[in-house]
Design an enzyme around this catalytic site. Structure first.
Site, mmCIF file in Angstrom:
data_model
loop_
_atom_site.group_PDB
_atom_site.id
_atom_site.type_symbol
_atom_site.label_atom_id
_atom_site.label_comp_id
_atom_site.label_asym_id
_atom_site.label_seq_id
_atom_site.Cartn_x
_atom_site.Cartn_y
_atom_site.Cartn_z
ATOM 1 C CD GLU A 194 -2.910 -1.279 2.267
ATOM 2 O OE1 GLU A 194 -4.092 -1.628 2.115
ATOM 3 O OE2 GLU A 194 -2.401 -1.111 3.404
ATOM 4 N N GLY A 221 -12.555 -4.466 1.552
ATOM 5 C CA GLY A 221 -13.608 -5.313 1.016
ATOM 6 C C GLY A 221 -14.879 -4.485 0.836
ATOM 7 C CB ILE A 276 -15.144 -9.697 6.512
ATOM 8 C CG1 ILE A 276 -14.934 -8.962 7.840
ATOM 9 C CG2 ILE A 276 -16.584 -10.187 6.357
ATOM 10 C CD1 ILE A 276 -15.294 -9.705 9.085
ATOM 11 C CG MET A 330 -8.755 -6.061 8.728
ATOM 12 S SD MET A 330 -7.785 -7.553 8.443
ATOM 13 C CE MET A 330 -7.457 -8.081 10.122
ATOM 14 C CD GLU A 331 -5.388 -2.186 8.359
ATOM 15 O OE1 GLU A 331 -6.140 -1.772 7.442
ATOM 16 O OE2 GLU A 331 -4.948 -3.345 8.398
ATOM 17 C CG ASP A 376 -11.794 -8.351 -0.520
ATOM 18 O OD1 ASP A 376 -10.712 -7.834 -0.200
ATOM 19 O OD2 ASP A 376 -12.766 -8.379 0.250
HETATM 20 N N1 SAH Z 1 -2.662 -11.277 2.606
HETATM 21 C C1 SAH Z 1 -2.241 -10.751 3.858
HETATM 22 C C2 SAH Z 1 -3.395 -10.537 4.819
HETATM 23 C C3 SAH Z 1 -4.315 -9.453 4.347
HETATM 24 S S1 SAH Z 1 -5.471 -8.968 5.553
HETATM 25 C C4 SAH Z 1 -1.189 -11.685 4.473
HETATM 26 O O1 SAH Z 1 -1.247 -12.861 4.238
HETATM 27 O O2 SAH Z 1 -0.328 -11.180 5.160
HETATM 28 C C5 SAH Z 1 -6.396 -7.794 4.647
HETATM 29 C C6 SAH Z 1 -5.858 -6.376 4.571
HETATM 30 O O3 SAH Z 1 -6.553 -5.653 3.567
HETATM 31 C C7 SAH Z 1 -6.082 -5.547 5.833
HETATM 32 O O4 SAH Z 1 -5.039 -4.610 5.986
HETATM 33 C C8 SAH Z 1 -7.440 -4.861 5.604
HETATM 34 O O5 SAH Z 1 -7.425 -3.510 6.005
HETATM 35 C C9 SAH Z 1 -7.691 -4.944 4.085
HETATM 36 N N2 SAH Z 1 -8.859 -5.729 3.636
HETATM 37 C C10 SAH Z 1 -9.147 -5.942 2.331
HETATM 38 N N3 SAH Z 1 -10.220 -6.748 2.203
HETATM 39 C C11 SAH Z 1 -10.653 -7.049 3.453
HETATM 40 C C12 SAH Z 1 -11.696 -7.878 3.955
HETATM 41 N N4 SAH Z 1 -12.508 -8.542 3.148
HETATM 42 N N5 SAH Z 1 -11.838 -7.971 5.311
HETATM 43 C C13 SAH Z 1 -11.008 -7.299 6.136
HETATM 44 N N6 SAH Z 1 -9.987 -6.529 5.710
HETATM 45 C C14 SAH Z 1 -9.790 -6.399 4.378
#
Ligand code: SAH
Length: 231
Positions: free
Chosen positions: A12, A78, A152, A172-173, A196
């Site tokens: 990001e 998301g 989620i 998530m932030e 997503d």
């Molecule tokens: N692929 C990463 C984990 C990603 S967690 C790993 O394996 O390390 C998802 C990140 O993208 C978080 O920072 C959150 O802010 C954002 N995000 C995007 N889609 C999301 C969703 N469906 N639910 C929660 N956070 C989501």
């Protein structure tokens, strides 16, 4: 002016580091902060690592340690509302913690005593975003963004968040950054490009669209930075 630009993951903030090229790196509190001189402004860039706690630490360091006067978050999210599609840009008008729950005591979801369910984003920065959207001919969306320490990928949970908080996107932030900035009185703006749709396919879509959506969000923010820097 000192401006903070935050993301949660390396992908990001990568577009910003590529754009500015010339930066100093500063290690602090188990994180890296990248410092850029830009048109008489100082821009501090960092990714916090994922989640509410990490993003709270980084936002606090940006403000307390580096003296940032405005904070901008750029990243992915998301979609919760059906009209938001992968690649769309969403500016948070208000943010809420969807996993904050002391409802057993009769309180609304997202609320703790002396807090508020929703944290409001800065109206002046939203105005700047509106102008950028018009100039770039981008259909920028606005709405409530819901934050929690969960990825989620489940329709039931997604619909619950949509209905309970009138949310349009989730991540998530954002809300933890919002609580931090409002506590310090620092204006903030949170932009997310949809990666997503928080459903069964979310993990695959996320992996596929993380980079392109991060770039879209960063491109928009870079245009906002030009307006803020020239103001
Ligand atoms: N692929 C990463 C984990 C990603 S967690 C790993 O394996 O390390 C998802 C990140 O993208 C978080 O920072 C959150 O802010 C954002 N995000 C995007 N889609 C999301 C969703 N469906 N639910 C929660 N956070 C989501």
């Amino acid at each position: 002016m000192k401006l903070a630009i935050m993301g949660a993951m390396p992908e990001e903030i990568e577009p910003f580091l590529k754009f500015f090229k010339d930066y100093k790196t500063f290690d602090y509190a188990k994180n890296k902060y990248f410092i850029v001189e830009h048109k008489n402004n100082e821009i501090i860039i960092a990714y916090s690592k994922i989640g509410k706690v990490n993003s709270t630490i980084t936002a606090s360091v940006m403000i307390e340690k580096f003296g940032c006067e405005k904070l901008i978050f750029s990243g992915v999210a998301g979609a919760v509302c059906n009209s938001f599609k992968i690649g769309d840009l969403v500016a948070a008008t208000k943010l809420v913690q969807h996993d904050l729950d002391i409802s057993s005591f009769g309180h609304p979801y997202g609320y703790v005593p002396e807090g508020a369910v929703y944290e409001e984003a800065d109206l002046e920065l939203i105005e700047i975003a509106k102008k950028v959207a018009i100039e770039k001919n981008i259909n920028l969306k606005y709405g409530v963004i819901a934050t929690g320490d969960q990825f989620i990928c489940d329709i039931k949970r997604k619909n619950w968040i949509a209905n309970t908080f009138n949310a349009t996107a989730l991540e998530m932030e954002g809300a933890s950054v919002a609580v931090t900035c409002n506590a310090y009185g620092v204006p903030f703006f949170i932009l997310r490009a949809i990666s997503d749709e928080a459903n069964m396919d979310a993990k695959f879509n996320f992996d596929e669209f993380l980079e392109t959506s991060s770039q879209r969000s960063a491109d928009f923010i870079l245009s906002m930075v030009e307006k803020i820097a020239n103001a």
